[in-house]
Design an enzyme around this catalytic site. Structure first.
Site, PDB file in Angstrom:
ATOM      1  N   CYS A   1       0.610  -1.164  -0.065  1.00 54.06           N
ATOM      2  CA  CYS A   1       0.217  -0.024   0.097  1.00 54.06           C
ATOM      3  C   CYS A   1       0.993   1.511   0.132  1.00 54.06           C
ATOM      4  CB  CYS A   1      -0.976  -0.070   1.309  1.00 54.06           C
ATOM      5  SG  CYS A   1      -2.005   1.353   1.432  1.00 54.06           S
ATOM      6  N   PRO A   2       0.774   2.266  -0.868  1.00 53.10           N
ATOM      7  CA  PRO A   2      -0.547   2.382  -1.504  1.00 53.10           C
ATOM      8  C   PRO A   2      -0.494   2.016  -3.011  1.00 53.10           C
ATOM      9  CG  PRO A   2       0.551   4.694  -1.463  1.00 53.10           C
ATOM     10  CD  PRO A   2       1.385   3.518  -0.732  1.00 53.10           C
TER      11      PRO A   2
END
Length: 74
Positions: A13-14
């Site tokens: 992430c992201p």
């Protein structure tokens, strides 16, 4: 209706969301993007992403540590 697969395994992430957002921007309404991810937060991230953007999370499953997330373009 077209469908594409986006392999973001190994990314944290992201990045999976950002790559999916970029891919969806090139797609048309009704098209389906299947995302393969290994980040444990991906299912929740994609639920939130779809809720915020209006795209539809058609399916979310996991097999052998790989999440398959199926998103339909709004």
């Amino acid at each position: 209706m077209n469908s594409e697969t986006l392999d973001v395994t190994g990314l944290k992430c992201p990045l999976p969301i950002l790559r999916a957002k970029k891919a969806l921007a090139q797609m048309q309404q009704g098209d389906v993007l299947t995302v393969l991810a290994t980040d444990g937060g991906a299912p929740g991230d994609f639920e939130a992403f779809c809720r915020q953007t209006g795209h539809v999370l058609l399916d979310a499953s996991e097999q052998d540590g790989v999440f398959t997330l199926v998103v339909q373009h709004k």
